[in-house]
Motif scaffolding. Sequence first.
Motif, mmCIF file in Angstrom:
data_model
loop_
_atom_site.group_PDB
_atom_site.id
_atom_site.type_symbol
_atom_site.label_atom_id
_atom_site.label_comp_id
_atom_site.label_asym_id
_atom_site.label_seq_id
_atom_site.Cartn_x
_atom_site.Cartn_y
_atom_site.Cartn_z
ATOM 1 N N GLU A 33 0.840 -1.212 0.000
ATOM 2 C CA GLU A 33 0.000 0.000 0.000
ATOM 3 C C GLU A 33 0.872 1.257 0.000
ATOM 4 O O GLU A 33 0.590 2.224 -0.716
ATOM 5 C CB GLU A 33 -0.938 0.009 1.217
ATOM 6 N N ALA A 34 1.943 1.252 0.810
ATOM 7 C CA ALA A 34 2.843 2.415 0.872
ATOM 8 C C ALA A 34 3.538 2.644 -0.466
ATOM 9 O O ALA A 34 3.700 3.790 -0.908
ATOM 10 C CB ALA A 34 3.876 2.225 1.986
ATOM 11 N N ALA A 35 3.948 1.567 -1.137
ATOM 12 C CA ALA A 35 4.582 1.709 -2.455
ATOM 13 C C ALA A 35 3.589 2.284 -3.460
ATOM 14 O O ALA A 35 3.951 3.145 -4.269
ATOM 15 C CB ALA A 35 5.111 0.358 -2.939
ATOM 16 N N ALA A 36 2.329 1.852 -3.391
ATOM 17 C CA ALA A 36 1.299 2.405 -4.281
ATOM 18 C C ALA A 36 1.109 3.890 -4.016
ATOM 19 O O ALA A 36 1.019 4.690 -4.963
ATOM 20 C CB ALA A 36 -0.013 1.638 -4.094
ATOM 21 N N ASP A 37 1.073 4.283 -2.746
ATOM 22 C CA ASP A 37 0.956 5.710 -2.403
ATOM 23 C C ASP A 37 2.118 6.502 -2.992
ATOM 24 O O ASP A 37 1.927 7.572 -3.582
ATOM 25 C CB ASP A 37 0.955 5.902 -0.874
ATOM 26 N N ARG A 42 4.394 10.258 -7.205
ATOM 27 C CA ARG A 42 5.478 10.540 -8.148
ATOM 28 C C ARG A 42 4.999 10.742 -9.576
ATOM 29 O O ARG A 42 5.545 11.576 -10.298
ATOM 30 C CB ARG A 42 6.488 9.394 -8.161
ATOM 31 N N VAL A 43 4.044 9.922 -10.023
ATOM 32 C CA VAL A 43 3.732 9.902 -11.456
ATOM 33 C C VAL A 43 2.359 10.437 -11.816
ATOM 34 O O VAL A 43 2.120 10.751 -12.984
ATOM 35 C CB VAL A 43 3.903 8.486 -12.054
ATOM 36 N N ALA A 61 1.869 -5.749 -6.298
ATOM 37 C CA ALA A 61 1.345 -4.937 -7.409
ATOM 38 C C ALA A 61 -0.148 -4.659 -7.270
ATOM 39 O O ALA A 61 -0.661 -3.680 -7.825
ATOM 40 C CB ALA A 61 1.615 -5.648 -8.736
ATOM 41 N N ALA A 62 -0.874 -5.494 -6.535
ATOM 42 C CA ALA A 62 -2.334 -5.415 -6.485
ATOM 43 C C ALA A 62 -2.888 -4.056 -6.032
ATOM 44 O O ALA A 62 -3.818 -3.544 -6.672
ATOM 45 C CB ALA A 62 -2.890 -6.538 -5.615
ATOM 46 N N PRO A 63 -2.373 -3.429 -4.965
ATOM 47 C CA PRO A 63 -2.954 -2.141 -4.570
ATOM 48 C C PRO A 63 -2.843 -1.072 -5.668
ATOM 49 O O PRO A 63 -3.826 -0.382 -5.964
ATOM 50 C CB PRO A 63 -2.157 -1.737 -3.330
ATOM 51 N N ARG A 67 -5.995 0.501 -7.909
ATOM 52 C CA ARG A 67 -6.279 1.944 -7.952
ATOM 53 C C ARG A 67 -6.323 2.450 -9.389
ATOM 54 O O ARG A 67 -7.097 3.350 -9.713
ATOM 55 C CB ARG A 67 -5.210 2.717 -7.182
ATOM 56 N N TRP A 68 -5.454 1.895 -10.225
ATOM 57 C CA TRP A 68 -5.384 2.343 -11.611
ATOM 58 C C TRP A 68 -6.341 1.586 -12.529
ATOM 59 O O TRP A 68 -6.433 1.885 -13.711
ATOM 60 C CB TRP A 68 -3.952 2.223 -12.123
ATOM 61 N N GLY A 69 -7.027 0.580 -11.992
ATOM 62 C CA GLY A 69 -8.005 -0.165 -12.776
ATOM 63 C C GLY A 69 -7.385 -0.951 -13.922
ATOM 64 O O GLY A 69 -7.957 -1.014 -15.016
ATOM 65 N N LEU A 70 -6.252 -1.570 -13.656
ATOM 66 C CA LEU A 70 -5.602 -2.358 -14.708
ATOM 67 C C LEU A 70 -5.035 -3.643 -14.139
ATOM 68 O O LEU A 70 -4.880 -3.790 -12.940
ATOM 69 C CB LEU A 70 -4.511 -1.546 -15.408
ATOM 70 N N GLN A 71 -4.751 -4.571 -15.031
ATOM 71 C CA GLN A 71 -4.108 -5.823 -14.645
ATOM 72 C C GLN A 71 -2.620 -5.715 -14.957
ATOM 73 O O GLN A 71 -2.256 -5.308 -16.060
ATOM 74 C CB GLN A 71 -4.699 -6.995 -15.438
#
Length: 195
Positions: A33-37, A42-43, A61-63, A67-71
């Motif tokens: 979750e922290a990596a997703a945040d 950043r991007v 990778a799941a979080p 959030r981005w709605g992709l696989q």
Amino acid sequence: MPRIYMIRHGKAAAGWDADADPGLDDLGRKQAEAAADDIEKRVGAPLPVLSSPLRRCRETAAPLSGRWGLQPVIEPRVAEVPSPVEDLRARGEWLRSIMAGTWADAVAAGDGKHTAYDSKLLAWRQSVVDALLELENDTVIFSHFIAINVALGHAVEDPRVICFKPDNGSITVFETKGSTLSLLEQGREADTKVN
């Protein structure tokens, strides 16, 4: 020049010498979750996401993917270093034996039983680099301790197997231009074990 955000998976529920494909433990899920945040800050806009096929990377990778709605696209070339042995305890011993030296030392060490392994190990190492150099767009990649070290070692021309110790959930940033891989930011380090 594509920018590559290479993220080490969150803390696994078991070590490399205890489970061939563990998922994340509770801390690992928090690190994901922290990596997703961090990536979102950043991007901004969604980027392509690649993941090692191993469970701990897919779960990390799941979080962000959710959030981005992709696989995430599964990319075997950024998976864990292949072991010459199947036995989990022997696999852990082999990995520890190569981590202190260079890639030339790792190939020379072999295991005495798998004569084709030397070429397999070097081919895997090159495949990690090739996977990054082939990217045409900014991309987020969920990968492993040794694979991230391969990329960093290539970028800074360091022959050691371990150039640094990326913490679980840390982000190392590279940029590519043709056949060149450049290090922009080394990820957070920790006194960590490979898991």
